[in-house]
Design a protein around this motif. Sequence first.
Motif, short mmCIF file in Angstrom:
data_model
loop_
_atom_site.label_atom_id
_atom_site.label_comp_id
_atom_site.label_asym_id
_atom_site.label_seq_id
_atom_site.Cartn_x
_atom_site.Cartn_y
_atom_site.Cartn_z
N ILE A 168 0.83 -1.21 0.00
CA ILE A 168 0.00 0.00 0.00
C ILE A 168 0.87 1.26 0.00
CG2 ILE A 168 -1.43 1.40 1.55
CD1 ILE A 168 -3.13 -0.39 -0.05
N VAL A 169 1.83 1.32 0.91
CA VAL A 169 2.68 2.51 1.01
C VAL A 169 3.47 2.70 -0.29
CG1 VAL A 169 4.61 3.58 2.23
CG2 VAL A 169 2.79 2.41 3.52
N GLN A 170 3.99 1.62 -0.84
CA GLN A 170 4.73 1.72 -2.10
C GLN A 170 3.84 2.27 -3.21
OE1 GLN A 170 5.90 -2.03 -3.92
NE2 GLN A 170 7.79 -1.10 -4.69
N HIS A 171 2.60 1.79 -3.28
CA HIS A 171 1.67 2.24 -4.32
C HIS A 171 1.39 3.74 -4.19
CE1 HIS A 171 -1.61 2.26 -7.15
NE2 HIS A 171 -2.49 2.60 -6.22
N LEU A 172 1.09 4.20 -2.99
CA LEU A 172 0.80 5.62 -2.78
C LEU A 172 2.04 6.48 -3.03
CD1 LEU A 172 -1.43 5.33 0.44
CD2 LEU A 172 -2.20 5.93 -1.87
N SER A 173 3.18 6.01 -2.57
CA SER A 173 4.42 6.78 -2.77
C SER A 173 4.74 6.92 -4.25
CB SER A 173 5.58 6.09 -2.05
OG SER A 173 5.38 6.09 -0.65
N SER A 174 4.47 5.86 -5.01
CA SER A 174 4.79 5.90 -6.45
C SER A 174 3.95 6.92 -7.19
CB SER A 174 4.58 4.51 -7.07
OG SER A 174 3.19 4.19 -7.13
N MET A 175 2.80 7.30 -6.60
CA MET A 175 1.94 8.31 -7.22
C MET A 175 2.28 9.72 -6.75
SD MET A 175 -1.83 6.54 -7.51
CE MET A 175 -1.95 6.12 -5.77
N GLY A 176 3.22 9.83 -5.80
CA GLY A 176 3.64 11.14 -5.36
C GLY A 176 3.17 11.56 -3.99
N HIS A 177 2.48 10.69 -3.28
CA HIS A 177 2.03 11.03 -1.93
C HIS A 177 3.20 11.06 -0.95
CE1 HIS A 177 -2.33 10.88 -2.58
NE2 HIS A 177 -2.09 9.90 -3.44
N GLU A 178 3.22 12.09 -0.10
CA GLU A 178 4.27 12.22 0.90
C GLU A 178 3.73 12.46 2.30
OE1 GLU A 178 6.68 15.41 -0.53
OE2 GLU A 178 7.67 14.21 -2.09
N LYS A 179 2.46 12.78 2.42
CA LYS A 179 1.86 13.07 3.72
C LYS A 179 0.67 12.15 3.94
CE LYS A 179 3.33 17.91 3.49
NZ LYS A 179 2.91 19.33 3.47
N PHE A 180 0.87 11.19 4.86
CA PHE A 180 -0.14 10.16 5.08
C PHE A 180 -0.77 10.32 6.47
CE2 PHE A 180 2.53 6.95 2.41
CZ PHE A 180 2.21 7.66 1.26
N ALA A 181 -2.06 10.02 6.55
CA ALA A 181 -2.71 9.73 7.83
C ALA A 181 -2.95 8.23 7.87
CB ALA A 181 -4.03 10.49 7.95
N TYR A 182 -3.07 7.69 9.07
CA TYR A 182 -3.30 6.24 9.20
C TYR A 182 -4.27 5.98 10.35
CZ TYR A 182 -2.66 1.28 9.95
OH TYR A 182 -2.89 -0.06 10.11
N ILE A 183 -5.27 5.15 10.09
CA ILE A 183 -6.21 4.73 11.13
C ILE A 183 -6.08 3.22 11.29
CG2 ILE A 183 -8.59 4.65 11.91
CD1 ILE A 183 -9.17 7.10 10.25
N ALA A 184 -5.61 2.82 12.47
CA ALA A 184 -5.34 1.40 12.75
C ALA A 184 -6.54 0.75 13.42
CB ALA A 184 -4.12 1.27 13.65
N GLY A 185 -6.62 -0.56 13.26
CA GLY A 185 -7.57 -1.34 14.04
C GLY A 185 -7.05 -1.53 15.45
N PRO A 186 -7.79 -2.25 16.30
CA PRO A 186 -7.40 -2.42 17.71
C PRO A 186 -5.99 -2.99 17.84
CG PRO A 186 -9.61 -3.26 17.32
CD PRO A 186 -9.05 -2.95 15.98
N LEU A 187 -5.17 -2.34 18.64
CA LEU A 187 -3.77 -2.77 18.76
C LEU A 187 -3.59 -3.96 19.69
CD1 LEU A 187 -1.84 0.64 18.82
CD2 LEU A 187 -2.47 -0.81 16.87
N ASP A 188 -4.66 -4.37 20.39
CA ASP A 188 -4.55 -5.58 21.21
C ASP A 188 -4.75 -6.83 20.35
OD1 ASP A 188 -7.24 -4.96 20.78
OD2 ASP A 188 -7.91 -5.91 22.63
#
Length: 343
Positions: free
Chosen positions: A173-193
Amino acid sequence: MASGRVTIRDIAERIGVHPSTVSRVLNPETRNMVSPEVIAQVQDIAAELGYRPNPIAYGLRTNQSMTVGVVVPDLTNPVFPPTIRGIEDTLVASGYVPLLANSEGDQDREQLIVDLMRNRRVDGLILTTSSPNTPVILACKEDRLPLVVIHRTWDDPEISCVGFDDALGTNLIVQHLSSMGHEKFAYIAGPLDLTTGRDRHFGTINAMREFGVRVDQDLFAVVDSFDEEESRICCNELLSKGKEFTAIITGSDLIAAGCYAALREHGLRCPDDISITGYNDVPLATHLYPALTTIRTPRYETGAEAAKMMIERLNNREIPPRWVKFPPSLIIRDSAGPPKSAK
């Protein structure tokens, strides 16, 4: 032949073989000990006479119920049906029947369900639970009850686990977005437990560092459950911070769906203003507009492998546990595009 329930002895007398031969044919685990010609005869006569196995008698003779308990946290979560289907297809092909239940992610309910299943003499358990130290897991280990954990990847030498290579998935995912020029990401994770939430969270951080993307912890958020409404609220909070980002990576497709709603509430468009990616490729992903770019996890195959592991353990209690991580794949659709600055 006397009227009433058809028995193995009835079939044997009709064909002219010993009842033990018929028994071997009717047991998938021993069928290979009999010639194909006799197998065909037994199956034909059994069908003609309307033979039905007596599960109680079989259980008393073999000390097996030919049932396997399957416990998942949420049957309404679209991640689980393909996994359950994979489990069922594989178990049934070997003569076992799954006994399915929903724990709602609650340890007390999970304990009650497993106790009831064990009272019904299930031969083993396939389950998704939060931790290798829950009472259910500890009791299964102590009693040497065959156990396989699905959608979790624990480093426990006593437990067989089947899950996904989330380090690979987040990297894609990160590689795909970076290849399009994205440099500023937000991330929403599922439960960390849960390992699914935790592995994807840290996998995303590691992938961002690998591709030279700055990790801004202010743009990282965690939801307590894989829930669309909670994710909508969480995404709204990120958007309200006023910090610039051009893409939102999420830990599941349900989280991504909540982000779609939040963008609409802020008058933003996907992907023109902000790209969104998901994880799992549940059916919802193709029905969102625009269709969701996501990571496809092989959920049917995961269930089938878990059932295969269970059958192996039931046939030989001494074989060591196994750990399998299935590689996911990137599914490119319309929710992720180049940022405005790159257009």
